[in-house]
Design a protein around this motif. Structure first.
Motif, PDB file in Angstrom:
ATOM      1  N   MET A  91      32.509  22.291  58.216  1.00  0.00           N
ATOM      2  CA  MET A  91      31.967  23.442  57.483  1.00  0.00           C
ATOM      3  C   MET A  91      33.005  23.935  56.474  1.00  0.00           C
ATOM      4  SD  MET A  91      30.696  27.099  58.989  1.00  0.00           S
ATOM      5  CE  MET A  91      29.736  26.469  60.363  1.00  0.00           C
ATOM      6  N   ASP A  92      32.542  24.326  55.321  1.00  0.00           N
ATOM      7  CA  ASP A  92      33.440  24.867  54.309  1.00  0.00           C
ATOM      8  C   ASP A  92      34.123  26.123  54.850  1.00  0.00           C
ATOM      9  OD1 ASP A  92      34.291  26.515  51.999  1.00  0.00           O
ATOM     10  OD2 ASP A  92      33.480  24.812  50.889  1.00  0.00           O
ATOM     11  N   ALA A  93      35.427  26.243  54.580  1.00  0.00           N
ATOM     12  CA  ALA A  93      36.163  27.415  55.075  1.00  0.00           C
ATOM     13  C   ALA A  93      35.492  28.704  54.628  1.00  0.00           C
ATOM     14  CB  ALA A  93      37.606  27.383  54.580  1.00  0.00           C
ATOM     15  N   LYS A 117      32.900  29.936  57.274  1.00  0.00           N
ATOM     16  CA  LYS A 117      33.160  30.101  58.706  1.00  0.00           C
ATOM     17  C   LYS A 117      33.108  31.561  59.143  1.00  0.00           C
ATOM     18  CE  LYS A 117      35.773  25.889  59.059  1.00  0.00           C
ATOM     19  NZ  LYS A 117      37.113  25.328  58.879  1.00  0.00           N
ATOM     20  N   PRO A 162      24.748  26.277  62.527  1.00  0.00           N
ATOM     21  CA  PRO A 162      25.733  27.196  61.929  1.00  0.00           C
ATOM     22  C   PRO A 162      25.200  28.619  61.799  1.00  0.00           C
ATOM     23  CG  PRO A 162      24.954  25.564  60.325  1.00  0.00           C
ATOM     24  CD  PRO A 162      24.333  25.201  61.629  1.00  0.00           C
ATOM     25  N   VAL A 187      39.537  31.909  62.668  1.00  0.00           N
ATOM     26  CA  VAL A 187      38.129  32.032  62.310  1.00  0.00           C
ATOM     27  C   VAL A 187      37.358  31.174  63.316  1.00  0.00           C
ATOM     28  CG1 VAL A 187      38.700  32.407  59.886  1.00  0.00           C
ATOM     29  CG2 VAL A 187      38.168  30.097  60.678  1.00  0.00           C
ATOM     30  N   VAL A 188      36.032  31.294  63.343  1.00  0.00           N
ATOM     31  CA  VAL A 188      35.242  30.596  64.360  1.00  0.00           C
ATOM     32  C   VAL A 188      34.810  29.233  63.823  1.00  0.00           C
ATOM     33  CG1 VAL A 188      33.228  30.716  65.854  1.00  0.00           C
ATOM     34  CG2 VAL A 188      34.456  32.819  65.261  1.00  0.00           C
ATOM     35  N   GLN A 189      35.425  28.195  64.382  1.00  0.00           N
ATOM     36  CA  GLN A 189      35.059  26.832  63.987  1.00  0.00           C
ATOM     37  C   GLN A 189      33.729  26.463  64.644  1.00  0.00           C
ATOM     38  OE1 GLN A 189      37.083  25.414  61.837  1.00  0.00           O
ATOM     39  NE2 GLN A 189      38.899  26.695  62.096  1.00  0.00           N
ATOM     40  N   ALA A 190      33.068  25.447  64.118  1.00  0.00           N
ATOM     41  CA  ALA A 190      31.750  25.048  64.642  1.00  0.00           C
ATOM     42  C   ALA A 190      31.834  24.635  66.108  1.00  0.00           C
ATOM     43  CB  ALA A 190      31.194  23.915  63.798  1.00  0.00           C
ATOM     44  N   PHE A 203      36.704  34.607  54.250  1.00  0.00           N
ATOM     45  CA  PHE A 203      35.838  33.475  53.845  1.00  0.00           C
ATOM     46  C   PHE A 203      36.496  32.569  52.808  1.00  0.00           C
ATOM     47  CE2 PHE A 203      32.991  37.259  54.355  1.00  0.00           C
ATOM     48  CZ  PHE A 203      32.667  37.011  55.679  1.00  0.00           C
ATOM     49  N   ARG A 207      39.849  29.690  52.067  1.00  0.00           N
ATOM     50  CA  ARG A 207      40.809  28.822  52.761  1.00  0.00           C
ATOM     51  C   ARG A 207      42.141  29.538  52.950  1.00  0.00           C
ATOM     52  NH1 ARG A 207      38.589  24.147  53.404  1.00  0.00           N
ATOM     53  NH2 ARG A 207      36.997  23.499  51.932  1.00  0.00           N
ATOM     54  N   GLU A 228      41.928  31.627  56.051  1.00  0.00           N
ATOM     55  CA  GLU A 228      41.980  30.818  57.272  1.00  0.00           C
ATOM     56  C   GLU A 228      43.413  30.355  57.546  1.00  0.00           C
ATOM     57  OE1 GLU A 228      39.049  27.706  57.373  1.00  0.00           O
ATOM     58  OE2 GLU A 228      39.811  26.925  59.269  1.00  0.00           O
TER      59      GLU A 228
END
Ligand SMILES: [Zn+2]
Length: 257
Positions: free
Chosen positions: A1-3, A6, A57, A201-204, A229, A231, A234
């Motif tokens: 998923m794009d940073a 997330k 997602p 952040v919450v990864q998939a 939201f 990079r 993150e």
């Protein structure tokens, strides 16, 4: 998923004017909530956990608001703002301390005890749509407890919240962010998910029983808050986690002494 997509779970403690890492001023809180209202999608914790469980997602730019300890200033300073802006939130309660102050054993010396909400205030906020989860009965380091005591902390707090509020207490928050495989397994028996204090952040593929969060203290500058939201955000949050590990500090700012 794009940073950029997330989800982020934010951790707040007290909304008050002091200078400790546990305090965010009411004025800054309003500013942050208004920014989220305009630039993010604030969703209930239950929606994020359901999305993780279904491997689907969460909506882009999702944010979950969590408040640890149930301080009285949540009722006075945070709830009216959330209500005005229509933002959902979850508050984690150490049930035996409601109506008292946060002077549980193990409180770090730099933390001045503050009053907690009482059950009448919590009930009133339940009617306004605030969700309440468990933060144990006595706010202990769960990893130090015998199995029977651990079960008591998990079952009695959940039972009391549910019987007093007439709503399920689906989520748990580890006191001091302290958990291990044994505590996680027991929490999983009773709850649908649990928040840790590990920064991220919450990864998939995030563990719903050790959800990472971003402490509001780390992003009190408008620059970092509004980098959410990206990079850069993150990377910054991951760095905060790594720095604590490298120093040998426990995860989260609110560590047991
Ligand atoms: Zn706590």
């Amino acid at each position: 998923m794009d940073a950029a997509l997330k989800p982020v779970i934010l951790t707040y403690h007290s909304i008050s004017g002091g200078r400790s890492p546990l305090e965010i001023s009411p004025a800054l809180f309003v500013e942050q909530m208004e920014w989220l209202k305009a630039h993010a999608r604030v969703i209930p914790l239950a929606s994020l956990v359901s999305a993780l469980a279904a491997c689907s997602p969460a909506p882009p730019r999702s944010v979950v608001l969590t408040f640890d300890d149930g301080f009285r200033d949540f009722h006075a300073a945070a709830a009216p703002v959330l209500s005005r802006l229509g933002l959902p939130a979850t508050v984690f309660l150490p049930t035996s301390f409601l109506g008292r102050s946060s002077d549980w054993p193990g409180q770090p010396s730099w933390v001045a005890p503050q009053p907690l909400m009482d059950w009448a205030q919590v009930r009133e906020l339940t009617e306004q749509g605030i969700a309440f989860g468990s933060h144990s009965v006595t706010h202990p380091d769960l990893t130090t407890l015998a199995a029977a005591d651990l079960d008591q902390e998990l079952e009695r707090s959940k039972g009391e919240i549910e019987s007093r509020l007439g709503r399920p207490a689906e989520f748990f928050c580890y006191p001091y962010g302290r958990w291990n495989n044994a505590t996680r397994q027991r929490v999983k028996q009773h709850y649908a998910g649990a928040c840790s204090t590990g920064a991220g952040v919450v990864q998939a593929d995030a563990d719903p029983f050790a959800l990472p969060r971003v402490d509001a203290h780390y992003i009190r500058s408008a620059f970092w808050f509004r980098s959410m939201f990206t990079r850069r955000f993150e990377a910054y949050v991951s760095a905060r986690r790594l720095i604590r590990r490298w120093r040998g500090q426990p995860e989260g700012i609110y560590s047991r002494v």
